[in-house]
Design a protein around this motif. Structure first.
Motif, PDB file in Angstrom:
ATOM      1  N   LYS A 294       4.856  -9.730  -2.819  1.00 36.65           N
ATOM      2  CA  LYS A 294       5.189  -8.860  -1.699  1.00 36.65           C
ATOM      3  C   LYS A 294       6.166  -7.788  -2.168  1.00 36.65           C
ATOM      4  CE  LYS A 294       6.302 -10.476   2.279  1.00 36.65           C
ATOM      5  NZ  LYS A 294       6.913 -11.262   3.373  1.00 36.65           N
ATOM      6  N   PHE A 295       6.106  -6.629  -1.547  1.00 42.13           N
ATOM      7  CA  PHE A 295       7.023  -5.548  -1.878  1.00 42.13           C
ATOM      8  C   PHE A 295       8.470  -6.002  -1.730  1.00 42.13           C
ATOM      9  CE2 PHE A 295       9.796  -2.165  -0.326  1.00 42.13           C
ATOM     10  CZ  PHE A 295       9.776  -1.308  -1.413  1.00 42.13           C
TER      11      PHE A 295
ATOM     12  N   GLN B 143       0.833  -1.200   0.000  1.00 36.96           N
ATOM     13  CA  GLN B 143       0.000   0.000   0.000  1.00 36.96           C
ATOM     14  C   GLN B 143       0.872   1.256   0.000  1.00 36.96           C
ATOM     15  OE1 GLN B 143      -0.596  -2.658   2.137  1.00 36.96           O
ATOM     16  NE2 GLN B 143      -2.244  -3.419   0.835  1.00 36.96           N
ATOM     17  N   LEU B 144       1.970   1.203   0.744  1.00 40.80           N
ATOM     18  CA  LEU B 144       2.882   2.346   0.760  1.00 40.80           C
ATOM     19  C   LEU B 144       3.494   2.572  -0.617  1.00 40.80           C
ATOM     20  CD1 LEU B 144       4.684   1.869   4.186  1.00 40.80           C
ATOM     21  CD2 LEU B 144       3.144   3.740   3.544  1.00 40.80           C
ATOM     22  N   MET B 145       3.863   1.504  -1.296  1.00 38.66           N
ATOM     23  CA  MET B 145       4.452   1.659  -2.625  1.00 38.66           C
ATOM     24  C   MET B 145       3.430   2.198  -3.616  1.00 38.66           C
ATOM     25  SD  MET B 145       7.286   1.588  -4.145  1.00 38.66           S
ATOM     26  CE  MET B 145       7.839   1.732  -5.840  1.00 38.66           C
TER      27      MET B 145
ATOM     28  N   GLN C 148       8.782   5.923   4.567  1.00 37.52           N
ATOM     29  CA  GLN C 148       8.437   4.814   5.450  1.00 37.52           C
ATOM     30  C   GLN C 148       9.005   3.500   4.925  1.00 37.52           C
ATOM     31  OE1 GLN C 148       4.086   5.557   5.707  1.00 37.52           O
ATOM     32  NE2 GLN C 148       4.435   5.300   7.905  1.00 37.52           N
ATOM     33  N   LEU C 149       8.877   3.266   3.630  1.00 34.62           N
ATOM     34  CA  LEU C 149       9.424   2.044   3.033  1.00 34.62           C
ATOM     35  C   LEU C 149      10.939   1.978   3.216  1.00 34.62           C
ATOM     36  CD1 LEU C 149       7.421   1.803  -0.298  1.00 34.62           C
ATOM     37  CD2 LEU C 149       7.405   0.137   1.571  1.00 34.62           C
ATOM     38  N   TYR C 150      11.585   3.095   2.980  1.00 34.97           N
ATOM     39  CA  TYR C 150      13.038   3.145   3.106  1.00 34.97           C
ATOM     40  C   TYR C 150      13.452   2.833   4.542  1.00 34.97           C
ATOM     41  CZ  TYR C 150      17.829   4.790   2.943  1.00 34.97           C
ATOM     42  OH  TYR C 150      19.198   4.862   3.033  1.00 34.97           O
ATOM     43  N   LYS C 151      12.786   3.445   5.505  1.00 35.85           N
ATOM     44  CA  LYS C 151      13.114   3.204   6.912  1.00 35.85           C
ATOM     45  C   LYS C 151      12.907   1.739   7.290  1.00 35.85           C
ATOM     46  CE  LYS C 151      12.215   7.835   8.642  1.00 35.85           C
ATOM     47  NZ  LYS C 151      11.311   8.676   9.449  1.00 35.85           N
TER      48      LYS C 151
END
Length: 183
Positions: free
Chosen positions: A68-69, A7-9, A22-25
């Motif tokens: 999955k991401f 969802q973030l992507m 957020q994804l990077y963290k």
């Protein structure tokens, strides 16, 4: 409740830069360790790590939730590493070359130097065993341990069959357990 990676992507694809942060963290540590343990040279590993994130940024407009991401991200990482290895040959990093962590524990009531020595020796055996694994087995192990991928996700990320990914992971685990004496 936190949003899932997929969802973030999708939010990032739609223009939400905060979603990418957020994804990077969430994934920076594991991805960096995967790259570092796959490449002997820290400077090269850092460069490749940045290139992997740049490729993820560039590919955001084409991102579709098909897996999955992490599978998508580590497929990008693996492809970049394969490109690097084709140009320069496969190289491994020794775990002994990693930046020093915390100093040895302070001597306290429960401080036992012989246990610390045993742990260091066990880590050294593990490091040598990891370096000695065939590339495909090491890759399967690192994807499983660093990225938390399942056998199916490892197969998808590496382009191997599930049976091949399962075998690679099983052999890697067996060899590593044997090397550290964990039967």
């Amino acid at each position: 409740m936190e949003a899932g990676d997929e969802q973030l992507m999708l939010a990032y694809r739609a223009g939400d830069a905060g979603a990418f942060e957020q994804l990077y963290k969430r994934h920076k540590g594991a991805l960096y360790r995967f790259v570092l343990r796959s490449i002997r040279d820290r400077a090269v590993a850092e460069e490749l790590y940045q290139e992997i994130w740049m490729r993820a940024i560039e590919a955001r407009s084409r991102y579709e939730v098909q897996a999955k991401f992490t599978t998508w991200l580590y497929t990008i990482a693996r492809n970049r590493l394969v490109d690097h290895w084709r140009k320069r040959g496969l190289a491994l990093v020794s775990l002994d070359q990693e930046e020093a962590g915390p100093a040895e524990p302070a001597a306290g009531a429960d401080y036992e130097p012989h246990r610390l020595l045993e742990a260091k020796q066990s880590l050294a055996r593990f490091s040598r065993a990891l370096e000695a694994l065939p590339a495909a087995q090491r890759e399967a192990f690192l994807l499983h341990e660093e990225a938390g991928m399942s056998v199916a996700e490892i197969a998808q990320a590496t382009g191997a069959s599930e049976e091949a990914a399962k075998s690679r992971l099983r052999y890697a685990l067996s060899k590593l357990k044997e090397a550290i004496g964990d039967d």
